[in-house]
Write a protein that holds these residues in place. Sequence first.
Motif, PDB file in Angstrom:
ATOM      1  N   VAL A   1      -2.795  21.758  -4.178  1.00 44.94           N
ATOM      2  CA  VAL A   1      -3.735  20.742  -4.660  1.00 44.94           C
ATOM      3  C   VAL A   1      -2.959  19.522  -5.143  1.00 44.94           C
ATOM      4  O   VAL A   1      -3.291  18.387  -4.800  1.00 44.94           O
ATOM      5  CB  VAL A   1      -4.627  21.308  -5.797  1.00 44.94           C
ATOM      6  CG1 VAL A   1      -5.483  20.214  -6.394  1.00 44.94           C
ATOM      7  CG2 VAL A   1      -5.486  22.447  -5.278  1.00 44.94           C
ATOM      8  N   ALA A   2      -1.898  19.754  -5.896  1.00 49.60           N
ATOM      9  CA  ALA A   2      -1.080  18.647  -6.401  1.00 49.60           C
ATOM     10  C   ALA A   2      -0.402  17.913  -5.249  1.00 49.60           C
ATOM     11  O   ALA A   2      -0.302  16.691  -5.258  1.00 49.60           O
ATOM     12  CB  ALA A   2      -0.042  19.161  -7.393  1.00 49.60           C
ATOM     13  N   LEU A   3       0.036  18.668  -4.249  1.00 48.69           N
ATOM     14  CA  LEU A   3       0.692  18.058  -3.094  1.00 48.69           C
ATOM     15  C   LEU A   3      -0.302  17.204  -2.304  1.00 48.69           C
ATOM     16  O   LEU A   3       0.015  16.081  -1.903  1.00 48.69           O
ATOM     17  CB  LEU A   3       1.290  19.157  -2.205  1.00 48.69           C
ATOM     18  CG  LEU A   3       2.343  18.746  -1.184  1.00 48.69           C
ATOM     19  CD1 LEU A   3       3.476  17.971  -1.838  1.00 48.69           C
ATOM     20  CD2 LEU A   3       2.892  19.976  -0.489  1.00 48.69           C
ATOM     21  N   ASP A   4      -1.504  17.715  -2.112  1.00 54.46           N
ATOM     22  CA  ASP A   4      -2.549  16.947  -1.416  1.00 54.46           C
ATOM     23  C   ASP A   4      -2.884  15.680  -2.201  1.00 54.46           C
ATOM     24  O   ASP A   4      -3.011  14.601  -1.626  1.00 54.46           O
ATOM     25  CB  ASP A   4      -3.828  17.787  -1.247  1.00 54.46           C
ATOM     26  CG  ASP A   4      -3.635  18.920  -0.248  1.00 54.46           C
ATOM     27  OD1 ASP A   4      -2.667  18.864   0.548  1.00 54.46           O
ATOM     28  OD2 ASP A   4      -4.440  19.867  -0.262  1.00 54.46           O
ATOM     29  N   ALA A   5      -3.023  15.833  -3.505  1.00 53.48           N
ATOM     30  CA  ALA A   5      -3.336  14.677  -4.364  1.00 53.48           C
ATOM     31  C   ALA A   5      -2.221  13.645  -4.266  1.00 53.48           C
ATOM     32  O   ALA A   5      -2.483  12.442  -4.186  1.00 53.48           O
ATOM     33  CB  ALA A   5      -3.523  15.134  -5.811  1.00 53.48           C
ATOM     34  N   ALA A   6      -0.988  14.114  -4.261  1.00 56.38           N
ATOM     35  CA  ALA A   6       0.156  13.200  -4.182  1.00 56.38           C
ATOM     36  C   ALA A   6       0.109  12.389  -2.893  1.00 56.38           C
ATOM     37  O   ALA A   6       0.342  11.182  -2.905  1.00 56.38           O
ATOM     38  CB  ALA A   6       1.459  13.997  -4.257  1.00 56.38           C
ATOM     39  N   ARG A   7      -0.191  13.057  -1.785  1.00 57.99           N
ATOM     40  CA  ARG A   7      -0.247  12.354  -0.499  1.00 57.99           C
ATOM     41  C   ARG A   7      -1.354  11.309  -0.499  1.00 57.99           C
ATOM     42  O   ARG A   7      -1.167  10.199  -0.011  1.00 57.99           O
ATOM     43  CB  ARG A   7      -0.449  13.338   0.649  1.00 57.99           C
ATOM     44  CG  ARG A   7       0.867  13.858   1.127  1.00 57.99           C
ATOM     45  CD  ARG A   7       0.759  14.461   2.504  1.00 57.99           C
ATOM     46  NE  ARG A   7       1.300  15.802   2.382  1.00 57.99           N
ATOM     47  CZ  ARG A   7       0.611  16.914   2.473  1.00 57.99           C
ATOM     48  NH1 ARG A   7      -0.652  16.901   2.726  1.00 57.99           N
ATOM     49  NH2 ARG A   7       1.194  18.072   2.321  1.00 57.99           N
ATOM     50  N   ILE A   8      -2.497  11.664  -1.053  1.00 56.81           N
ATOM     51  CA  ILE A   8      -3.634  10.724  -1.117  1.00 56.81           C
ATOM     52  C   ILE A   8      -3.252   9.518  -1.972  1.00 56.81           C
ATOM     53  O   ILE A   8      -3.488   8.368  -1.596  1.00 56.81           O
ATOM     54  CB  ILE A   8      -4.893  11.435  -1.678  1.00 56.81           C
ATOM     55  CG1 ILE A   8      -5.383  12.471  -0.649  1.00 56.81           C
ATOM     56  CG2 ILE A   8      -5.983  10.426  -2.008  1.00 56.81           C
ATOM     57  CD1 ILE A   8      -6.384  13.470  -1.190  1.00 56.81           C
TER      58      ILE A   8
ATOM     59  N   ASP B   1      -0.768   7.339  -0.097  1.00 57.48           N
ATOM     60  CA  ASP B   1      -1.453   6.561   0.946  1.00 57.48           C
ATOM     61  C   ASP B   1      -2.284   5.440   0.347  1.00 57.48           C
ATOM     62  O   ASP B   1      -2.512   4.415   0.989  1.00 57.48           O
ATOM     63  CB  ASP B   1      -2.363   7.467   1.797  1.00 57.48           C
ATOM     64  CG  ASP B   1      -1.563   8.426   2.665  1.00 57.48           C
ATOM     65  OD1 ASP B   1      -0.344   8.211   2.840  1.00 57.48           O
ATOM     66  OD2 ASP B   1      -2.147   9.404   3.157  1.00 57.48           O
ATOM     67  N   ALA B   2      -2.753   5.652  -0.876  1.00 55.52           N
ATOM     68  CA  ALA B   2      -3.593   4.648  -1.550  1.00 55.52           C
ATOM     69  C   ALA B   2      -2.745   3.581  -2.251  1.00 55.52           C
ATOM     70  O   ALA B   2      -3.263   2.760  -2.987  1.00 55.52           O
ATOM     71  CB  ALA B   2      -4.513   5.338  -2.556  1.00 55.52           C
ATOM     72  N   GLY B   3      -1.423   3.633  -2.044  1.00 50.05           N
ATOM     73  CA  GLY B   3      -0.550   2.634  -2.656  1.00 50.05           C
ATOM     74  C   GLY B   3      -0.308   2.877  -4.132  1.00 50.05           C
ATOM     75  O   GLY B   3      -0.119   1.942  -4.900  1.00 50.05           O
ATOM     76  N   ARG B   4      -0.323   4.154  -4.540  1.00 46.40           N
ATOM     77  CA  ARG B   4      -0.071   4.499  -5.952  1.00 46.40           C
ATOM     78  C   ARG B   4       1.156   5.422  -6.040  1.00 46.40           C
ATOM     79  O   ARG B   4       1.040   6.575  -6.444  1.00 46.40           O
ATOM     80  CB  ARG B   4      -1.288   5.215  -6.543  1.00 46.40           C
ATOM     81  CG  ARG B   4      -2.629   4.505  -6.376  1.00 46.40           C
ATOM     82  CD  ARG B   4      -3.015   3.573  -7.496  1.00 46.40           C
ATOM     83  NE  ARG B   4      -2.877   4.098  -8.831  1.00 46.40           N
ATOM     84  CZ  ARG B   4      -3.785   4.790  -9.503  1.00 46.40           C
ATOM     85  NH1 ARG B   4      -4.925   5.092  -8.929  1.00 46.40           N
ATOM     86  NH2 ARG B   4      -3.566   5.182 -10.732  1.00 46.40           N
TER      87      ARG B   4
END
Length: 103
Positions: A4-11, A14-17
Amino acid sequence: MGNVALDAARILGDAGRPEKALECYNITLMLDPANVEALVFKGTTLTELQHYDEALECFDKILKHAPDLEEAVLGKGFALLGLGRVEEALKLPGFAARLRELA
């Protein structure tokens, strides 16, 4: 939880954060220090943020266990370039060839 943390990190990445993404990679690595995917993304994000020394540590950690992992070799090469260590980067196996392909 780690995924979940890895998915959140990728998002977030990608969102420039990238700073927030980095926090998520760190959470993933706290739960699973050997998570190669998280280490690659963390190193790439650190390079993006121009934290080349820290990025180099990530890639070296990966390459110790997986010396042929192309993402880690490329990542290390870009971190070395960021540090101005061009000759060292170009000596990495396959890095110069990949650089020409990307140009």
